[in-house]
Design a protein around this motif. Sequence first.
Motif, PDB file in Angstrom:
ATOM      1  N   SER A  33       0.850  -1.185   0.000  1.00  0.00           N
ATOM      2  CA  SER A  33       0.000   0.000   0.000  1.00  0.00           C
ATOM      3  C   SER A  33       0.887   1.236   0.000  1.00  0.00           C
ATOM      4  O   SER A  33       2.106   1.142   0.191  1.00  0.00           O
ATOM      5  N   GLY A  52      -2.632   0.238  -3.771  1.00  0.00           N
ATOM      6  CA  GLY A  52      -3.668   1.125  -3.275  1.00  0.00           C
ATOM      7  C   GLY A  52      -3.277   1.907  -2.042  1.00  0.00           C
ATOM      8  O   GLY A  52      -2.134   1.855  -1.580  1.00  0.00           O
ATOM      9  N   PRO A  53      -4.227   2.632  -1.467  1.00  0.00           N
ATOM     10  CA  PRO A  53      -3.977   3.474  -0.289  1.00  0.00           C
ATOM     11  C   PRO A  53      -3.877   2.646   0.988  1.00  0.00           C
ATOM     12  O   PRO A  53      -3.958   1.412   0.957  1.00  0.00           O
ATOM     13  N   GLN A  55      -5.910   2.222   3.474  1.00  0.00           N
ATOM     14  CA  GLN A  55      -7.107   1.472   3.864  1.00  0.00           C
ATOM     15  C   GLN A  55      -7.053   0.054   3.304  1.00  0.00           C
ATOM     16  O   GLN A  55      -6.953  -0.150   2.096  1.00  0.00           O
ATOM     17  N   SER A  56      -7.138  -0.935   4.185  1.00  0.00           N
ATOM     18  CA  SER A  56      -6.952  -2.337   3.780  1.00  0.00           C
ATOM     19  C   SER A  56      -7.947  -2.783   2.720  1.00  0.00           C
ATOM     20  O   SER A  56      -7.608  -3.552   1.817  1.00  0.00           O
ATOM     21  N   THR A  57      -9.182  -2.305   2.838  1.00  0.00           N
ATOM     22  CA  THR A  57     -10.209  -2.726   1.882  1.00  0.00           C
ATOM     23  C   THR A  57      -9.890  -2.267   0.461  1.00  0.00           C
ATOM     24  O   THR A  57     -10.419  -2.817  -0.503  1.00  0.00           O
ATOM     25  N   LYS A  58      -9.023  -1.255   0.352  1.00  0.00           N
ATOM     26  CA  LYS A  58      -8.660  -0.744  -0.967  1.00  0.00           C
ATOM     27  C   LYS A  58      -7.252  -1.167  -1.378  1.00  0.00           C
ATOM     28  O   LYS A  58      -6.725  -0.683  -2.375  1.00  0.00           O
ATOM     29  N   SER A  59      -6.647  -2.044  -0.587  1.00  0.00           N
ATOM     30  CA  SER A  59      -5.294  -2.512  -0.927  1.00  0.00           C
ATOM     31  C   SER A  59      -5.159  -4.003  -0.623  1.00  0.00           C
ATOM     32  O   SER A  59      -5.467  -4.841  -1.462  1.00  0.00           O
ATOM     33  N   ASP A  62      -8.214  -6.075  -1.283  1.00  0.00           N
ATOM     34  CA  ASP A  62      -8.828  -5.946  -2.610  1.00  0.00           C
ATOM     35  C   ASP A  62      -8.391  -7.126  -3.479  1.00  0.00           C
ATOM     36  O   ASP A  62      -7.301  -7.134  -4.058  1.00  0.00           O
ATOM     37  N   LYS A  65      -7.495  -6.406  -7.284  1.00  0.00           N
ATOM     38  CA  LYS A  65      -6.197  -5.762  -7.508  1.00  0.00           C
ATOM     39  C   LYS A  65      -5.057  -6.778  -7.382  1.00  0.00           C
ATOM     40  O   LYS A  65      -4.121  -6.779  -8.179  1.00  0.00           O
ATOM     41  N   HIS A 382      -2.387   2.480  10.779  1.00  0.00           N
ATOM     42  CA  HIS A 382      -3.213   1.778   9.800  1.00  0.00           C
ATOM     43  C   HIS A 382      -3.218   0.259   9.962  1.00  0.00           C
ATOM     44  O   HIS A 382      -4.173  -0.403   9.552  1.00  0.00           O
TER      45      HIS A 382
END
Length: 663
Positions: A33, A52-53, A55-59, A62, A65, A382
């Motif tokens: 991330s 991704g950023p 935030q775990s849900t976006k990296s 995911d 991805k 995070h």
Amino acid sequence: MIRRILIANRGEIACRVMRTAKRMGIECVAVYSEPDRKCKHVQMADKAYLIGPAQSTKSYLDMNKILSVCIDAKVDAVHPGYGFLSENSKFMDLLDQNGIKFIGPKKRAINDLGDKINSKKLAGNAGVNLIPGYIGEVSENREEILKIAHQIGYPVMIKPSAGGGGKGMRIAYTDDEIIENFRLSKQEAASSFGDDRILLEKYIEEPRHIEINVLGDSHGNVIYLPERECSIQRRNQKVLEEAPSPFIDEETRKMMGKQAVQLAKAVDYESAGTVEFMVDKYRKFYFLEMNTRLQVEHPITEMITGIDLVEEMINVANGKKLSYTQDQVKIKGHAVESRVYAEDPFRGFLPSIGHLIKYREPSHPNIRIDTGVREGDEISMHYDPLISKTITWAENRQGAIDLMKTALDTYVIRGLGHNIPFCRDVLRQPAFVSGKYSTKFIPLTYPDGFHPSPLSQGAKTDLASIIAAMKEVTDSFALQKPEKFVPFVIKAFDEFYAIQQNEKGQKTILKIDTEGNGIGEETVLQEVKINWNNTDPLISGEVGGKTHHVQFFGHTATGYQLFSKGQSINVDILNAHQFEFQKWMPKASDAHSQKEALAPMPGSVISVAVQPGQKVEVGQELCVLEAMKMRNIIRSEKKGVVKVVSCSAGQSVQVDQVLFEYE
């Protein structure tokens, strides 16, 4: 054949998997991330991809991805580590549809055993001992919750059906507690696992938490490995573990191992997994759950068996048979593991964030450090605050404990708070030394919060002797070096030690009171040898032939800031006049404002329970803060009226930030 793998994780577990994979000649691909851009696992990898950023849900969570990276990097397999996607069957489906192997158990095992409700039913059918409780999902209906709780009988354990690592688990002793804790557990489960189902079971008081690691292959072979003792826990998170358990005998070990294998075979288990048991004081054991992945504390099992669990997982994924039969598994010595976290034990173990300004790991052939950080790295809010797993091995238990003391004493970490003082103190406690402890160890040993146990008088005197030697080193760097010895007083632990010279020219040490009167007998200062250059953070010395390790934090106007045996020590070096006047100096006040409620940790505000003008009682909920995946209720420490609310849901706050003001 697996030639290139992607590690779908971060930090120390990603580094751990890479070490074994590279030794096996396998190329490693990392994902990361944005805040992990410069992390150790990224640098170790043969190739790394930004996904991704923060935030775990976006990296890291995911799936699409990560699958895209797998395809782009042309990997043969994915090792998930633990946490994140390690027990996600949907992720397994995506990989399977694209011809990519998942290094772990098959989908059936993850689905059947990863769900605590289903796993209990399966375990019962496989002949595994079960804890009394309600097998099934519990609804949010207050009456149903109370009915089930009364049927089970307090205390009741509330736990998420999905996930692991102790997240969302709480204990209730009353009707009010079970309603409130059920709500919090459900919220935390939804946040951490995306699954808010909750189950209830009897909480066994004063139990031991014992784990059995299993290994299975695609040829029907399943073996169990010697147990791990994981009873020293805080908020159901393990802090210090050892293997084998000092409590389990050979007969119990075989019975637990047999049941663990029965459960694994019931789902044709392949790869590494862990069956967790609760064991009472009569050595009766009950199935708790099964983690269908590599366990965080797996290194101590590796240390006492010589079996590389990651290597076995990769071999099994390649279709090979296990490298060992049950008869070949032997216990070799003893291992202890301390989880070193970025958290402050002096402030209720609240998370601590910041940069590792100075970082130096202990060094010894039988000390193993599993970490994902280096000097200069940042521990952020995070992700989990784990800095490292520190593991020691010796021929026997006492040897492993003694080596762990050395490891922690020589582990230099600067720039943020950490729990080394706590881990070091645990090793000195009679309950731990004797091996007679349970999961109640922390609340029983530290009922009023963590306060380090006082050092023995002998240890204090030895430390004073080292400080006297440090002064000689410091004096040697002075522009005007003293022509002859001048008596002085060392102040440490709020005690005084006079360093003088007798008629024979020998230096002596004498403990004195504030008036300069001797306490005990004056003794000749033992021979002291130290290796220090006046600035190095680590001082290794010998007093009378006994080795001591002291950490140097810095010089002060009157002495030093030190760390020894888990304790922070402010040292003053006083001449005769300074000693005479010091007793008149006022002590610093610990008083603080009672009109504000401050954030005890950095984190994100999940909810606010009060508003301006509202009357509150002592202990009443003000808000809920989430930091490093843990939710914490911030309660009022006084009775009064809320004047100002300075936070809102979704807001990020820093430690000591004002959240509420009282009238």
